[in-house]
Structures are given as C-alpha cells and as structure tokens.
Scaffold this motif. Sequence first.
Motif, PDB file in Angstrom:
ATOM      1  N   ALA A 173      51.427  39.993  18.959  1.00 16.82           N
ATOM      2  CA  ALA A 173      50.446  39.250  18.160  1.00 16.82           C
ATOM      3  C   ALA A 173      51.100  38.024  17.525  1.00 16.82           C
ATOM      4  N   GLY A 174      50.465  36.890  17.710  1.00 19.09           N
ATOM      5  CA  GLY A 174      50.946  35.665  17.088  1.00 19.09           C
ATOM      6  C   GLY A 174      52.041  34.949  17.850  1.00 19.09           C
ATOM      7  N   ARG A 175      52.576  35.580  18.909  1.00 18.08           N
ATOM      8  CA  ARG A 175      53.617  34.908  19.684  1.00 18.08           C
ATOM      9  C   ARG A 175      52.982  33.925  20.667  1.00 18.08           C
ATOM     10  N   PRO A 176      53.603  32.795  20.886  1.00 21.15           N
ATOM     11  CA  PRO A 176      53.037  31.848  21.873  1.00 21.15           C
ATOM     12  C   PRO A 176      53.043  32.475  23.256  1.00 21.15           C
ATOM     13  N   ALA A 177      51.977  32.241  24.000  1.00 26.74           N
ATOM     14  CA  ALA A 177      51.838  32.805  25.342  1.00 26.74           C
ATOM     15  C   ALA A 177      51.746  31.689  26.361  1.00 26.74           C
ATOM     16  N   PRO A 178      52.189  31.945  27.575  1.00 27.80           N
ATOM     17  CA  PRO A 178      52.048  30.926  28.630  1.00 27.80           C
ATOM     18  C   PRO A 178      50.590  30.773  29.045  1.00 27.80           C
ATOM     19  N   ASP A 179      50.350  29.823  29.907  1.00 31.69           N
ATOM     20  CA  ASP A 179      49.008  29.622  30.462  1.00 31.69           C
ATOM     21  C   ASP A 179      48.734  30.751  31.444  1.00 31.69           C
ATOM     22  N   ARG A 180      47.901  31.704  31.052  1.00 32.74           N
ATOM     23  CA  ARG A 180      47.697  32.909  31.863  1.00 32.74           C
ATOM     24  C   ARG A 180      46.462  32.785  32.748  1.00 32.74           C
ATOM     25  N   TRP A 181      46.422  33.689  33.731  1.00 35.75           N
ATOM     26  CA  TRP A 181      45.251  33.750  34.595  1.00 35.75           C
ATOM     27  C   TRP A 181      44.046  34.226  33.805  1.00 35.75           C
ATOM     28  N   ASP A 182      42.881  34.038  34.376  1.00 34.26           N
ATOM     29  CA  ASP A 182      41.641  34.526  33.768  1.00 34.26           C
ATOM     30  C   ASP A 182      41.392  35.930  34.315  1.00 34.26           C
ATOM     31  N   PRO A 183      41.706  36.995  33.551  1.00 30.47           N
ATOM     32  CA  PRO A 183      41.613  38.339  34.116  1.00 30.47           C
ATOM     33  C   PRO A 183      40.195  38.731  34.506  1.00 30.47           C
ATOM     34  N   ALA A 184      39.199  38.218  33.781  1.00 28.61           N
ATOM     35  CA  ALA A 184      37.817  38.544  34.136  1.00 28.61           C
ATOM     36  C   ALA A 184      37.442  37.928  35.475  1.00 28.61           C
ATOM     37  N   ALA A 185      37.871  36.713  35.717  1.00 27.69           N
ATOM     38  CA  ALA A 185      37.573  36.071  36.996  1.00 27.69           C
ATOM     39  C   ALA A 185      38.293  36.781  38.140  1.00 27.69           C
ATOM     40  N   VAL A 186      39.531  37.211  37.890  1.00 24.28           N
ATOM     41  CA  VAL A 186      40.286  37.922  38.923  1.00 24.28           C
ATOM     42  C   VAL A 186      39.615  39.243  39.268  1.00 24.28           C
ATOM     43  N   GLY A 187      39.285  40.028  38.243  1.00 22.97           N
ATOM     44  CA  GLY A 187      38.653  41.328  38.485  1.00 22.97           C
ATOM     45  C   GLY A 187      37.307  41.191  39.166  1.00 22.97           C
ATOM     46  N   ALA A 188      36.510  40.251  38.679  1.00 25.18           N
ATOM     47  CA  ALA A 188      35.178  40.073  39.259  1.00 25.18           C
ATOM     48  C   ALA A 188      35.268  39.644  40.719  1.00 25.18           C
ATOM     49  N   ALA A 189      36.206  38.746  41.042  1.00 25.58           N
ATOM     50  CA  ALA A 189      36.346  38.283  42.425  1.00 25.58           C
ATOM     51  C   ALA A 189      36.778  39.421  43.341  1.00 25.58           C
ATOM     52  N   ALA A 190      37.721  40.245  42.863  1.00 27.53           N
ATOM     53  CA  ALA A 190      38.208  41.351  43.691  1.00 27.53           C
ATOM     54  C   ALA A 190      37.099  42.360  43.964  1.00 27.53           C
ATOM     55  N   ARG A 191      36.318  42.678  42.955  1.00 30.41           N
ATOM     56  CA  ARG A 191      35.273  43.682  43.138  1.00 30.41           C
ATOM     57  C   ARG A 191      34.102  43.133  43.957  1.00 30.41           C
ATOM     58  N   GLU A 192      33.800  41.852  43.752  1.00 34.52           N
ATOM     59  CA  GLU A 192      32.718  41.241  44.542  1.00 34.52           C
ATOM     60  C   GLU A 192      33.080  41.207  46.018  1.00 34.52           C
ATOM     61  N   ALA A 193      34.344  40.910  46.316  1.00 37.95           N
ATOM     62  CA  ALA A 193      34.767  40.873  47.718  1.00 37.95           C
ATOM     63  C   ALA A 193      34.634  42.249  48.366  1.00 37.95           C
ATOM     64  N   TYR A 194      34.952  43.289  47.618  1.00 39.06           N
ATOM     65  CA  TYR A 194      34.832  44.661  48.133  1.00 39.06           C
ATOM     66  C   TYR A 194      33.370  45.014  48.391  1.00 39.06           C
ATOM     67  N   ARG A 195      32.515  44.692  47.437  1.00 39.15           N
ATOM     68  CA  ARG A 195      31.093  45.008  47.637  1.00 39.15           C
ATOM     69  C   ARG A 195      30.515  44.226  48.808  1.00 39.15           C
ATOM     70  N   ASP A 196      30.879  42.957  48.915  1.00 42.67           N
ATOM     71  CA  ASP A 196      30.387  42.150  50.037  1.00 42.67           C
ATOM     72  C   ASP A 196      30.816  42.774  51.370  1.00 42.67           C
ATOM     73  N   HIS A 197      32.036  43.285  51.400  1.00 40.64           N
ATOM     74  CA  HIS A 197      32.513  43.916  52.631  1.00 40.64           C
ATOM     75  C   HIS A 197      31.699  45.156  52.960  1.00 40.64           C
ATOM     76  N   LEU A 198      31.447  46.013  51.963  1.00 41.93           N
ATOM     77  CA  LEU A 198      30.661  47.226  52.204  1.00 41.93           C
ATOM     78  C   LEU A 198      29.247  46.881  52.651  1.00 41.93           C
ATOM     79  N   GLU A 199      28.659  45.861  52.030  1.00 43.91           N
ATOM     80  CA  GLU A 199      27.318  45.449  52.439  1.00 43.91           C
ATOM     81  C   GLU A 199      27.333  44.925  53.874  1.00 43.91           C
TER      82      GLU A 199
END
Length: 559
Positions: A331-357
């Motif tokens: 908490a309070g420590r400077p952090a690097p420019d991180r990935w967007d975890p919500a975008a990563v998770g959503a993309a991974a799960r959407e790709a899986y569902r698209d494949h199943l469909e």
Amino acid sequence: MSDRSKTGGEYVYEALVDAGLDLLVGLPGTQTLPLDRVVADRDEMRYVMARHETAVPHVAWAYYEVSGTPAATLTVPGPGETNAMHGLKNALEDSVPLVHVTGDAHPDERGKGPIHEIDPHTYDDVVKENVVVESRRDLPAAVERGIERALTPPYGPVRLGIPSRFLGEAFAAPTATVEPERVTRENGPAFDAAADLLADAERPLLYVGGGVRRSADGTRAVAALADELEATVLASYKGKGVFPEDDPRFLGVGGSHLPASARRAVAAADAVVALGADLDGLATDHWTLPLDDGLVHVTLDPDALGAAYEPAVGIVDDAATAARALGDRLAGRPAPDRWDPAAVGAAAREAYRDHLEGEGLFGAGESGVHTPAVLETVRETVPDDAVVTTDVGGFRLWTLQAVPVYEPDAFVTAGSWAGMGIGLPAAVGAKLARPERPVVCLSGDGGFLMCTQELATAAEEDLAIVLVVSNDADYGIISKSPEIHREGSDHAFAWESPDYATVAEGFGWTGASVADADALAGALRAALGRDGPTLIDVSVPADEPSAPDAADFETDLSF
C-alpha cells in the motif's frame, strides 16, 4: 476422576458435543452399537444413517464445506472402515476436519482373529492422525487429543480407534484438557522480500487455493490483494468460489481443462502469488502450468514449498494473514505501469466462449445436449445462492470452467484425491448443512452408479436435492483420454444405461428424462419447486469432445 462412571460411548459423545459437533454420519454395526445408541437416544447431535460406508465420510466432508462445522463419522472396523478410507483420504487432501470413530479389536484379542480384525495402523496414511486407544483410563484424554488435532490448522480427519468393549462398558476415568499446539513463525523478512518482488511486477497473477477457503476472512483478504496488485486471478480446484467468477479479472480454474486463452495470460504473468495452494499435479496439469516466474508461494505445509515449483519466496503461513501482510507492505508504494487485469480476463474468457460456440457446444447433438449447454442451462435456471456439488470424472472437468460460482460455500468438489462416487453423498451433506438453500448435484452417470444407494438416504431424510445426471453411457474420461489412443485402441468403456428416472422413483424420488435444453430448464424449475428430491437424466452425446480437448484451441491473444 470424572464425577461418575460413564460408558465409553458416553465419554465419546459428550466430547464431540462439547467440541461443537452436531452431526454424526454412520452405518451401525455390532462393534459400534453402544455409541450409535447414545447418539440416537440423545438430542444434541443428529444421527444420519448412510447406506454404504464409502458415503459416510463424503457426507461429513460436504457438511463441513458448506457449513464450516465439522461432523463425526462412525463405522465398524475392518470391512466398514476400509470402505470409508476413500472418503477419509479425500478429507485429508482437502484439509477438512472430521472425527472418525470406529470399534477396534480389544488389546487382549489382537492377533487371535476376532471378527473384522485389521491392524489399526492400516489407516495411518489416510488421516491426519490415527489415535489408537489402548486403555479405558486413557479414553477421555485420547478423544480430546484427537478432536483437538482435527480442529488445529491445517485441518484434517482424525481417526479414533476405540476397542468395542470400551464403548459399551461403564467406568470412571480421569477428565482431560488438551491444549492446542501453537506455532509462531517470524515471516516478516519473507513478506518484505515478497513485497519487493511484487512491487516491480507489471503483470501479476494471484493463484488461489483451498487454503483461502479454510482461512478466516480469506475471500475478503484475497479480493483486497487483487485490488492492490491489479492482478488477474486463477483458481485451483479447491480455490473455485473464493473469488467471484463474475469479476472480469477471473481467468478460470487451473488444470488440463484451462482454456488456451487463459493459459496464455498465465504464461504472460511476471509474478505469481500462490495463496493456500499446494500446486498439485491435477490443478497444474502435471506441473505444466507456467507458474515459475517470480513465484511467491504461501502455504501452511512446509513440505509443499519447492516440491513442485521452486519459489522465489516461500512462506509458511495462513493465506489471509499473508494476503493482508503483503497488501499492507504494498500500500502506498509506487507501482509500474501494469496491465489491465479486467481486460485480460475478459478477453481470455470471451475467446473460450467463442470457441465453444463455434464448435456448436452450446447446442445439441444427434444423441443429446452437449455438456456446455447443460451447464449453461443449470446456471441460468438455478438461483445464484444454490449449493452445487459435483461428482468426479470427465463431466466435472467441464463444471470447473462452465459453472460460475460466487462464494466458496456454493461449490463442493474434491481436490487432488479425485475419487468418483462423491457427488450424491456430498449433496446429502450440503442439504443437511443448509436446508434453506437449493442444492443441485451435477454428476456423470459413471460417478452416479458408484453411489446410487444414497438415493435412499436422501429420501429417508426428506432432502429436496436436485440431481442432474449427465448420461453418455460411458466412462468418458477414460474413453476420451490421450492414453487410450496412445495404446492404439478406440475402445469406449460404454454400457447399456438403466432407466435412471425409474430407478430414482423406486427410491422415493421424482424422476425425469430430458434430451434438450428447454426440457432441462423446465424440469429444473419443477424440481426446485418440490419438497422432495428429484433426479433429472440428461442425454449427452458420447462423441462430444472432452473438456481438455475443447480447451486446446488456436488463439492469437497476446498479453
């Protein structure tokens, strides 16, 4: 001495009640009848009689998974207890506390061939501790010691082997108080090192295991650490439910069935915090899951550190305690420019569902409803607060990815022991624990055939369970395994299915058979409105791909 003479059965019963246990699951026999009778005649504990000893610990295991209250189990020695070994080992692997009582041979008769005699140390490897009572005077202390061991983290089943005669005889014995073992570790330097590593991570991943489920306030601590780290989240089998699966940061459940898109995200992580996980072969796809880069491994089992993956920092501690300690240091420590975890998770799960469909798996085949369509129908029809239990087999692998859950007590499945036949007994235990909540058991037909007799237990206890049997008339996890093809055989381990609905009706259940998603949804709605149990037999194509096969697809995602 105690204030009066009591039977051994009374000493055991009162110790269990004093420890807060309110359920005993058993199957009566002559060696244990004195304790059976005490539990049945008094009202502080509920007695539930299973129909086979294999199911006895499974019911108690699920009761704890849903309620957080341990249960006791009781079987005769020898044949009864060896039947129960499967469930005791499952509870040990899942760190579930239960107190298992059996009637051993009297010390004076050992080696002479009394009925059901077996070396009591046969059970050493399937329980956390095997307490063998040698004298009547030691009985209260031994029972107290065993209960204390079961309820001390890391939890596990404890066996109390009590000579049958002791259970029925009245005697005075010294009362006993057992102080819990307490171990304090100085983890400050390790937490500092882990925080330094994580503070520089640009693509952090949280891997959550069953230790989070067992830890007080574990789910909240994990959520806070995920926020602080801006991390994606992956679960083990036992970690499923500790992080809500409607959160877009959630990638799925590790194993051979982890979608290729999610595996890409795991491989991209530059730091991994494994909380309350032993990183076993089942959940890591035989240790091929890429978790080595910058691994911070937190576990209560010192032997697990470095056993499968070499951590950059290894910490022996409670999962929630560790999560809070790391969060405080970050908490309070400077952090690097991180990935967007919500975008990563959503993309991974959407790709899986698209494949199943794209593979047509949310529809029906010529011989039934594809499993993803079955599971989507269940999730859309069953309330979010329902408790879902699963059996083990190919069908379960689909449930781990395709049945989202939002709380740890809403999903009950086995961990690395992975023995079949647990689903229906687990549903019995879950419904006993939470009668006010819907309970749905998802089972393949192979697993269901291993515990069919527990239909009688559910009916006698008047438990409104909904059992969905995915019926492909095959041990699909074997017939679709790569090992089959490596052996040069295309043999399917198939059979002619009985009429499961009619079988269930013979036990006092309502039975239904369906072959499309709309009919399944209607049958589920009707079942959820009934007071009694319902079995729904769903035809599933035997030739559909397995969950691991469906997870292995081409993806151009990069993170």
